[in-house]
Design a protein around this motif. Structure first.
Motif: not given
Length: 112
Positions: A95-103, A76-81
């Motif tokens: 985007a990452i913490t929406a899927k992995h709240p503890n990250w 899964e790609v959370y984005g590029t920058y």
């Protein structure tokens, strides 16, 4: 197959059109660094299961380097920058913490 969007030219490219460049946001050691710091720079990289921040080059396109946030387990790609940023933009972190709240980015860097 992994598909990443180049943030410079906007092309969605398959991984076969890209060149992997390893872990993103690595502090480069140069002249004047002690041996231990230079060894860490050369050989020590995060290799997490799950969220990872990586460098990629749009080799068969614009040729520019960029960063990608993705999951090593699901692709899964959370984005590029842009590769010229010192840390991921807020939209990527969200985007990452929406899927992995503890990250946490600080934990990923190993600085907390």
């Amino acid at each position: 197959m992994l598909i990443l969007e180049c943030p410079y030219c906007g092309v969605k490219a398959e991984e076969t059109e890209l060149q992997a460049g390893g872990q993103a946001h690595v502090t480069r050691e140069t002249v004047g660094s002690d041996d231990d710091a230079f060894e860490q720079y050369l050989f020590t990289r995060a290799n997490p299961r799950g969220v990872h921040l990586e460098r990629w080059r749009h080799a068969n396109g614009c040729g520019k380097w960029f960063h990608a946030a993705r999951s090593t387990t699901t692709l899964e790609v959370y984005g590029t920058y842009s590769a010229q940023t010192t840390e991921p933009p807020k939209v990527i972190l969200d985007a990452i913490t929406a899927k992995h709240p503890n990250w946490r980015y600080e934990d990923w860097l190993g600085t907390s």
